[in-house]
Design a protein around this motif. Structure first.
Motif, PDB file in Angstrom:
ATOM      1  N   ALA A 104      14.456  10.835  -1.537  1.00 58.55           N
ATOM      2  CA  ALA A 104      14.094  11.977  -0.683  1.00 58.55           C
ATOM      3  C   ALA A 104      15.200  13.020  -0.623  1.00 58.55           C
ATOM      4  CB  ALA A 104      13.751  11.485   0.715  1.00 58.55           C
ATOM      5  N   LYS A 105      16.412  12.634  -0.961  1.00 57.44           N
ATOM      6  CA  LYS A 105      17.527  13.572  -0.954  1.00 57.44           C
ATOM      7  C   LYS A 105      17.632  14.351  -2.269  1.00 57.44           C
ATOM      8  CE  LYS A 105      20.096  10.212   1.868  1.00 57.44           C
ATOM      9  NZ  LYS A 105      21.256   9.279   1.894  1.00 57.44           N
ATOM     10  N   ILE A 106      16.783  13.995  -3.249  1.00 52.26           N
ATOM     11  CA  ILE A 106      16.947  14.544  -4.598  1.00 52.26           C
ATOM     12  C   ILE A 106      15.763  15.388  -5.044  1.00 52.26           C
ATOM     13  CG2 ILE A 106      17.234  13.930  -7.044  1.00 52.26           C
ATOM     14  CD1 ILE A 106      18.535  11.298  -6.061  1.00 52.26           C
ATOM     15  N   VAL A 107      14.539  14.851  -4.905  1.00 51.23           N
ATOM     16  CA  VAL A 107      13.378  15.490  -5.517  1.00 51.23           C
ATOM     17  C   VAL A 107      12.509  16.205  -4.494  1.00 51.23           C
ATOM     18  CG1 VAL A 107      13.296  13.863  -7.442  1.00 51.23           C
ATOM     19  CG2 VAL A 107      12.070  13.327  -5.331  1.00 51.23           C
ATOM     20  N   GLU A 108      11.460  16.863  -5.006  1.00 49.70           N
ATOM     21  CA  GLU A 108      10.588  17.664  -4.146  1.00 49.70           C
ATOM     22  C   GLU A 108       9.580  16.816  -3.365  1.00 49.70           C
ATOM     23  OE1 GLU A 108      12.724  20.067  -6.618  1.00 49.70           O
ATOM     24  OE2 GLU A 108      11.257  18.643  -7.436  1.00 49.70           O
ATOM     25  N   LYS A 109       9.317  15.614  -3.864  1.00 53.57           N
ATOM     26  CA  LYS A 109       8.304  14.790  -3.213  1.00 53.57           C
ATOM     27  C   LYS A 109       8.563  13.327  -3.554  1.00 53.57           C
ATOM     28  CE  LYS A 109       3.214  14.349  -3.123  1.00 53.57           C
ATOM     29  NZ  LYS A 109       1.988  14.863  -3.793  1.00 53.57           N
ATOM     30  N   VAL A 110       8.266  12.441  -2.596  1.00 49.28           N
ATOM     31  CA  VAL A 110       8.391  11.007  -2.822  1.00 49.28           C
ATOM     32  C   VAL A 110       7.056  10.349  -2.507  1.00 49.28           C
ATOM     33  CG1 VAL A 110       9.546   8.871  -2.164  1.00 49.28           C
ATOM     34  CG2 VAL A 110      10.850  11.007  -2.258  1.00 49.28           C
ATOM     35  N   ARG A 111       6.589   9.538  -3.456  1.00 53.02           N
ATOM     36  CA  ARG A 111       5.386   8.752  -3.204  1.00 53.02           C
ATOM     37  C   ARG A 111       5.805   7.360  -2.740  1.00 53.02           C
ATOM     38  NH1 ARG A 111       1.867   5.099  -6.507  1.00 53.02           N
ATOM     39  NH2 ARG A 111       0.486   4.234  -4.916  1.00 53.02           N
ATOM     40  N   VAL A 112       5.276   6.937  -1.608  1.00 54.71           N
ATOM     41  CA  VAL A 112       5.499   5.579  -1.129  1.00 54.71           C
ATOM     42  C   VAL A 112       4.137   4.900  -0.985  1.00 54.71           C
ATOM     43  CG1 VAL A 112       7.657   6.087   0.044  1.00 54.71           C
ATOM     44  CG2 VAL A 112       5.496   6.273   1.311  1.00 54.71           C
ATOM     45  N   ASN A 113       4.124   3.597  -1.157  1.00 49.20           N
ATOM     46  CA  ASN A 113       2.898   2.816  -1.061  1.00 49.20           C
ATOM     47  C   ASN A 113       2.944   2.009   0.235  1.00 49.20           C
ATOM     48  OD1 ASN A 113       0.805   0.941  -1.322  1.00 49.20           O
ATOM     49  ND2 ASN A 113       1.124   0.688  -3.523  1.00 49.20           N
ATOM     50  N   PRO A 114       2.045   2.302   1.179  1.00 43.78           N
ATOM     51  CA  PRO A 114       2.092   1.567   2.449  1.00 43.78           C
ATOM     52  C   PRO A 114       1.883   0.064   2.278  1.00 43.78           C
ATOM     53  CG  PRO A 114       0.068   2.843   2.272  1.00 43.78           C
ATOM     54  CD  PRO A 114       0.956   3.289   1.149  1.00 43.78           C
ATOM     55  N   GLY A 115       1.335  -0.325   1.133  1.00 46.93           N
ATOM     56  CA  GLY A 115       1.125  -1.748   0.887  1.00 46.93           C
ATOM     57  C   GLY A 115       2.385  -2.527   0.600  1.00 46.93           C
ATOM     58  N   ASN A 116       3.458  -1.815   0.231  1.00 48.09           N
ATOM     59  CA  ASN A 116       4.704  -2.537  -0.060  1.00 48.09           C
ATOM     60  C   ASN A 116       5.939  -1.796   0.437  1.00 48.09           C
ATOM     61  OD1 ASN A 116       5.227  -0.534  -2.135  1.00 48.09           O
ATOM     62  ND2 ASN A 116       3.894  -1.687  -3.502  1.00 48.09           N
ATOM     63  N   PHE A 117       5.779  -1.017   1.505  1.00 48.12           N
ATOM     64  CA  PHE A 117       6.888  -0.251   2.071  1.00 48.12           C
ATOM     65  C   PHE A 117       7.467  -0.993   3.269  1.00 48.12           C
ATOM     66  CE2 PHE A 117       8.725   3.001   4.844  1.00 48.12           C
ATOM     67  CZ  PHE A 117       9.428   3.792   3.950  1.00 48.12           C
ATOM     68  N   GLY A 118       8.721  -1.389   3.185  1.00 44.12           N
ATOM     69  CA  GLY A 118       9.406  -1.977   4.337  1.00 44.12           C
ATOM     70  C   GLY A 118       8.872  -3.324   4.753  1.00 44.12           C
ATOM     71  N   HIS A 119       8.627  -4.220   3.797  1.00 42.27           N
ATOM     72  CA  HIS A 119       8.092  -5.538   4.131  1.00 42.27           C
ATOM     73  C   HIS A 119       9.076  -6.371   4.952  1.00 42.27           C
ATOM     74  CE1 HIS A 119       4.235  -5.670   2.320  1.00 42.27           C
ATOM     75  NE2 HIS A 119       4.672  -5.352   1.115  1.00 42.27           N
ATOM     76  N   HIS A 120       8.502  -7.198   5.808  1.00 39.63           N
ATOM     77  CA  HIS A 120       9.284  -8.155   6.579  1.00 39.63           C
ATOM     78  C   HIS A 120       8.662  -9.535   6.402  1.00 39.63           C
ATOM     79  CE1 HIS A 120       9.981  -4.170   8.380  1.00 39.63           C
ATOM     80  NE2 HIS A 120      11.220  -4.604   8.483  1.00 39.63           N
ATOM     81  N   SER A 121       9.138 -10.508   7.145  1.00 36.12           N
ATOM     82  CA  SER A 121       8.742 -11.890   6.883  1.00 36.12           C
ATOM     83  C   SER A 121       7.612 -12.412   7.775  1.00 36.12           C
ATOM     84  CB  SER A 121       9.956 -12.818   7.049  1.00 36.12           C
ATOM     85  OG  SER A 121      10.482 -12.712   8.369  1.00 36.12           O
ATOM     86  N   LEU A 122       7.107 -11.591   8.679  1.00 36.99           N
ATOM     87  CA  LEU A 122       6.065 -12.070   9.576  1.00 36.99           C
ATOM     88  C   LEU A 122       4.769 -12.341   8.813  1.00 36.99           C
ATOM     89  CD1 LEU A 122       6.498  -9.686  12.640  1.00 36.99           C
ATOM     90  CD2 LEU A 122       7.121 -12.092  12.512  1.00 36.99           C
ATOM     91  N   PRO A 123       4.100 -13.474   9.070  1.00 33.42           N
ATOM     92  CA  PRO A 123       2.843 -13.759   8.373  1.00 33.42           C
ATOM     93  C   PRO A 123       1.672 -12.899   8.846  1.00 33.42           C
ATOM     94  CG  PRO A 123       3.317 -15.494   9.957  1.00 33.42           C
ATOM     95  CD  PRO A 123       4.535 -14.612   9.920  1.00 33.42           C
ATOM     96  N   CYS A 124       1.795 -12.341  10.043  1.00 28.44           N
ATOM     97  CA  CYS A 124       0.798 -11.401  10.574  1.00 28.44           C
ATOM     98  C   CYS A 124      -0.592 -12.019  10.689  1.00 28.44           C
ATOM     99  CB  CYS A 124       0.731 -10.134   9.720  1.00 28.44           C
ATOM    100  SG  CYS A 124       2.280  -9.243   9.653  1.00 28.44           S
TER     101      CYS A 124
END
Length: 553
Positions: A104-124
């Motif tokens: 985000a500090k370099i390019v004009e746009k960043v694509r992130v995938n909510p399916g694998n962004f910031g995963h944690h260990s909770l089984p949910c």
């Protein structure tokens, strides 16, 4: 509030304008086309050369590159410097939120995938765990947006049918509702932070899933007072005419309903070859937008879930019969069986269009209706026809005939498929009828292709293949050709050829067999979504795939 203002007349969905550097999408801007590099990102010179080639030989001004690891961030910085503003550069990030912060500090746009962004260990598995994980995701994404705001960076929240998180899968299953739910968690954060430079995408290798997900997404946003712009595409569309027709079948029905601000035709080919078919799709949307006005009709069906219209059978058409393949040869209607052999059947037919007076017809139970719109917006006109039939409780089988009336030869290769897809997705139609022209064989092949894409009649081997990117560590384009050559003998089999594991296992969840890159020159083979063999050298993997299919019979 529904996803579109009109089922029969083109009205563009209003969205917020998004700035991607000097490129503007959404709002009242033209539909933008984009592509993605298939080079290894840390090969800076090759990646820069590919970007410059795209920019100089096409009208594309948005190019995406993958950033799979922290070491690729430095390469991204150098690539951005070398292209020197000739296009808007988009970083594609999966699995590691820290990489997204740096990009985000370099390019004009960043694509992130909510399916694998910031995963944690909770089984949910419980409501409390689901909410706790959601809070952690929100906090991470909120911090990410702060960095984006500071550097003037736009964001694409891009979810794929094949890469939903286990948390979302546990709650919604692998469904359009799950795709929308995944995106909405992030959009609510963006709205709360007053961050508007956001584009979203909900893609699938199945065009009907992509269509339903986008419709549901727009309706959900409208209900919550959001107007974020949409990027459209069909993932893993494949190559050649098959890939182009499949992409058009998933993109055109949405554009023609006013949805979509930017598109990508994802082909297993060099990036610059994605631009022309994308521009043809946009030109087709512009052509449809100029159609003569049709009467407005209410929503008389559920556009978010598939419910096939009930019809009774007339011969081999309608009822519980497979979707019919009909070809008009010398004014006679011929029907094809699965072997694609044409045979004349003496069936009574009635041609109708959007201007027909249905009350004047005496439609008996021996009649097959052929819907042949005259308006250039075939999908809208066929909706009007089915509304007339439904309101009169006429349950005769209907064949879609999209090649009559006002047409433009520029779009001949994909228009019929796109128009039928926009009707079939809503459960209307018992088959397709086309004129033979001077080639009845080609017309028959096209109808079978239309029905296969719409998942109404599977008769051939179906291939799902991704475009490839910097995460692909083997010769994807050459492999797709070899796989097709080696497996065309099979019938009713779905084979996925995927570059890597990001979307591979998920997008091929309904494939019978999968061929997925797992590292440099190494392949994993899957059967029914489960890995059966790992670490196969690339040079042996196609033969091993054939053995797997043969041994599974």
């Amino acid at each position: 509030m529904e996803y579109t203002e009109s089922l029969t007349n083109y009205k563009r969905n209003r969205t917020d304008e998004v700035g991607i550097g000097n490129v503007k999408i959404g709002g009242g801007n033209d539909i933008a086309v984009q592509t993605m590099c298939n080079t290894t990102t840390d090969d800076v010179e090759k990646t820069v050369a590919q970007i410059i080639d795209v920019v100089k030989t096409t009208n594309c001004k948005i190019v995406r590159v993958t950033v799979p690891s922290m070491k690729d961030v430095d390469a991204l910085r150098t690539i951005h410097e070398k292209i020197n503003g000739q296009c808007a550069l988009v970083a594609d990030v999966h699995f590691n939120a820290a990489i997204a912060f740096e990009c985000a500090k370099i390019v004009e746009k960043v694509r992130v995938n909510p399916g694998n962004f910031g995963h944690h260990s909770l089984p949910c598995l419980t409501d409390d765990e689901f909410k706790a994980e959601g809070k952690l995701l929100e906090d991470t994404f909120r911090d990410f947006l702060k960095v984006c705001r500071e550097h003037g960076t736009a964001v694409r929240i891009g979810t794929n049918h094949g890469s939903l998180s286990k948390r979302i899968l546990n709650r919604y299953g692998d469904t359009p509702e799950g795709m929308v739910g995944s995106v909405m968690e992030f959009l609510r954060v963006a709205k709360a932070e007053y961050f508007r430079d956001v584009a979203i995408s909900l893609k699938s290798s199945n065009p009907t899933v992509a269509i339903r997900a986008a419709r549901l997404m727009v309706r959900t946003m409208k209900d919550e007072g959001m107007d974020y712009c949409l990027h459209l595409g069909v993932t893993e569309a494949g190559e050649g005419d098959d890939g182009r027709i499949k992409s058009a079948s998933g993109i055109c029905p949405l554009l023609n309903d006013g949805i979509g601000d930017t598109i990508r035709v994802s082909l297993t080919e060099d990036p610059k070859f994605e631009i022309q078919p994308a521009e043809e799709i946009v030109a087709y949307r512009n052509y449809i937008a100029g159609a003569a006005k049709l009467p407005e009709i209410p929503f008389f069906y559920d556009p978010y879930h598939y419910n096939r219209r009930k019809s009774f059978a007339v011969g081999n058409v309608g009822g519980d019969n497979p979707a019919a393949v009909a070809i008009v040869v010398d004014s006679k209607i011929m029907f094809a069986d699965d072997s694609k052999r044409l045979e004349h059947k003496d069936i009574k037919t009635l041609y109708v269009n959007e201007n027909s007076n249905f009350d004047a017809f005496n439609i008996d139970n021996e009649t097959v209706i052929i819907a042949e719109p005259q308006n250039r917006n075939k999908t809208a006109a066929m909706r009007l026809i089915f509304y007339q039939l439904t309101s009169r409780n006429i349950q005769n089988p209907v064949l879609l005939k999209p090649d009559g009336g006002e047409r433009d030869e520029r779009f001949k290769k994909f228009a019929a498929a796109a128009e039928c897809a926009g009707v079939f997705v809503d459960g209307f139609g018992d088959g397709v009828c086309l004129e033979s022209g001077d080639d009845a064989v080609a017309a028959t092949e096209l109808v079978f292709k239309i029905l296969q894409i719409s998942r109404l009649r599977i008769t051939e081997t179906e291939y799902v293949s991704c475009p490839g990117c910097g995460r692909t560590m083997y010769d994807l384009q050459g492999t797709v050709k070899r796989v097709k050559e080696a497996t065309r003998k099979y019938r009713n089999v779905k084979i996925a050829v995927m570059g890597c594991i990001v979307n591979g296992p998920g997008e091929m969840a309904d494939a019978d067999f999968g061929y997925v890159g797992e590292g440099r020159g190494k392949i994993s083979l899957y059967k029914a979504g489960e890995v059966v063999k790992r670490g196969i050298p690339e040079q042996n993997a196609v033969d091993e795939l054939v053995k797997l299919i043969d041994n599974s019979k």
